[in-house]
Enzyme design. Structure first.
Site, PDB file in Angstrom:
ATOM      1  N   CYS A   1       9.862  -8.355  32.106  1.00 55.84           N
ATOM      2  CA  CYS A   1       9.727  -9.329  33.528  1.00 55.84           C
ATOM      3  C   CYS A   1      10.037 -10.726  33.061  1.00 55.84           C
ATOM      4  O   CYS A   1      11.072 -11.186  33.824  1.00 55.84           O
ATOM      5  CB  CYS A   1       8.382  -9.198  34.213  1.00 55.84           C
ATOM      6  SG  CYS A   1       7.788  -7.610  34.599  1.00 55.84           S
TER       7      CYS A   1
ATOM      8  N   CYS B   1       7.921  -5.636  40.439  1.00 60.30           N
ATOM      9  CA  CYS B   1       6.454  -5.807  40.327  1.00 60.30           C
ATOM     10  C   CYS B   1       5.669  -7.089  40.455  1.00 60.30           C
ATOM     11  O   CYS B   1       6.650  -8.137  40.322  1.00 60.30           O
ATOM     12  CB  CYS B   1       5.991  -4.924  39.198  1.00 60.30           C
ATOM     13  SG  CYS B   1       6.314  -5.933  37.607  1.00 60.30           S
TER      14      CYS B   1
ATOM     15  N   ASP C   1      13.890  -2.991  38.521  1.00 56.05           N
ATOM     16  CA  ASP C   1      13.715  -4.153  39.307  1.00 56.05           C
ATOM     17  C   ASP C   1      15.038  -4.899  39.580  1.00 56.05           C
ATOM     18  O   ASP C   1      15.859  -4.933  38.464  1.00 56.05           O
ATOM     19  CB  ASP C   1      12.725  -5.051  38.570  1.00 56.05           C
ATOM     20  CG  ASP C   1      11.106  -4.713  38.679  1.00 56.05           C
ATOM     21  OD1 ASP C   1      10.956  -3.478  39.216  1.00 56.05           O
ATOM     22  OD2 ASP C   1      10.478  -5.273  37.926  1.00 56.05           O
TER      23      ASP C   1
ATOM     24  N   CYS D   1      12.679  -0.560  34.673  1.00 57.36           N
ATOM     25  CA  CYS D   1      12.093  -0.325  35.862  1.00 57.36           C
ATOM     26  C   CYS D   1      12.705  -0.359  37.170  1.00 57.36           C
ATOM     27  O   CYS D   1      12.177   0.096  38.078  1.00 57.36           O
ATOM     28  CB  CYS D   1      10.753  -1.225  35.768  1.00 57.36           C
ATOM     29  SG  CYS D   1      11.351  -2.874  35.604  1.00 57.36           S
TER      30      CYS D   1
END
Lengths: 241, 127
Positions: free
Chosen positions: B107, B64, B39, B37
């Site tokens: 995450c 996120c 991140d 993603c």
């Protein structure tokens, strides 16, 4: 057709099942002719919807160099021919196939028309699950008590972090002319780098299409690096607009 | 997809956001990323040289809500633990605490990677 059926009557039960299955896979359900991908070449009837990968759906080999204009043309032609409106008075199963195939068609086109999603999809078909790989690497690092090796160079993470910091300040503190010029220059240089990554990706496609499986690792590497830059370009664009 | 209350709490009121001097001898810095993603997460710890207890932790995450919540929670959890205890934190503990859905498990993986990377950086400095 009738000759085949006559033969089946005397065949043992199991053989009959196998033959029926072969019939459904290779022959038109309506006229018994050898079937084409979506429509029978002989009688023109739509063929059953079956689970299929997106390349096969379009009758394409599992290769990455795709004529995108031809793909789009094929997409529009098939959407017209498979459209559920055409089958509103057909049998229930044909109505169902039409819906099913239209949905497959949309998914397949959306995935294959874009170079990045096409590459990701092919990697997936080849059993490469980036997220799963990452989780496994974390578990291994834990088991061996070591730090996980990052999939991209540390400098790229540093750069992405610093640029994100700059963007956050720009969002909070407003963008004056100097900062705007700096952000535009950054966006343009990142966009140029994304373009070069696209070239790297195309070079890897060529290798893959020529049967070189080592190209998979190269594609994974490009996609991993690419995501950070494409996020930054997206966020820069947002601040600049 | 709705965020759990705990994710929302950490997201709207993140703990321990900030940075430490990465050149300081008692500070360990972990900078990790999730290519799925894009991140990026930085997590830093300050370790007491005598007790090996992590006395402070800071993070800064660009990503996120779940990535922010995972790193916020990670800083809370490592504080007061020894380095060895902190190494025992697993991503699945974070998933459970924050009720992360399957699509957000990466995450929590990132947060575990960040803890481990920060500790590894600190250990290198002690050698």
């Amino acid at each position: 057709m009738s000759e085949q059926n006559a033969g089946l009557k005397t065949a043992p039960m199991q053989l009959q099942v196998i033959q029926e299955r072969q019939l459904s896979q290779h022959q038109c359900w309506s006229c018994g002719d050898m079937r084409a991908e979506h429509f029978c070449a002989a009688c023109g009837h739509m063929q059953p919807a079956e689970p299929t990968d997106f390349f096969s759906f379009f009758g394409l080999p599992r290769k990455l160099e795709v004529d995108e204009a031809a793909l789009e043309k094929e997409f529009y032609q098939l959407s017209r021919k498979l459209h559920p409106d055409l089958y509103s008075r057909a049998s229930a199963r044909e109505q169902h196939w039409s819906l099913e195939k239209t949905s497959q068609l949309n998914d397949a086109f959306r995935t294959l028309k874009d170079p990045i999603t096409r590459t990701e999809y092919l990697l997936n078909l080849e059993g490469i699950q980036l997220e799963e790989q990452s989780k496994v690497a974390t578990e291994q690092a834990r088991a061996f008590g070591v730090e996980k090796k990052q999939t991209v160079p540390a400098e790229l993470l540093e750069e992405a972090f610093e640029l994100n910091m700059m963007l956050e300040e720009a969002k909070a503190g407003g963008v004056d002319d100097d900062l705007r010029a700096q952000l535009v220059a950054t966006r343009d240089s990142l966009t140029a780098r994304l373009g070069r990554m696209q070239d790297e990706l195309r070079a890897a496609w060529k290798k893959w299409d020529n049967g070189n499986r080592a190209a998979i690792d190269e594609m994974v590497d490009v996609l991993n690096r690419r995501s950070y830059l494409s996020n930054l370009v997206r966020d820069l664009q947002e601040v600049l607009s | 997809m709705a965020y759990s209350d705990k994710v929302l709490d950490h997201y709207t009121n993140p703990r321990n956001v900030g940075t430490m001097d990465k050149n300081a001898g008692e500070v360990g810095t972990g900078l990790v990323g999730a290519p799925e993603c894009g991140d990026v997460m930085k997590l830093q710890i300050r370790v007491n040289p005598e007790t090996k207890i992590i006395e402070d932790a800071k993070f800064k995450t660009f990503g996120c809500g779940s990535a922010i919540a995972s790193s916020s929670l990670a800083t809370e959890w490592v504080k007061g633990k020894t380095v060895e205890e902190a190494l025992a934190i697993k991503n699945t503990d974070i998933v459970k605490e924050l009720s992360l859905p399957p699509v957000k498990i990466h995450c929590s993986v990132l947060a575990e990677d960040a803890i481990r990377a920060a500790i590894s950086d600190w250990k290198k400095k002690q050698a």
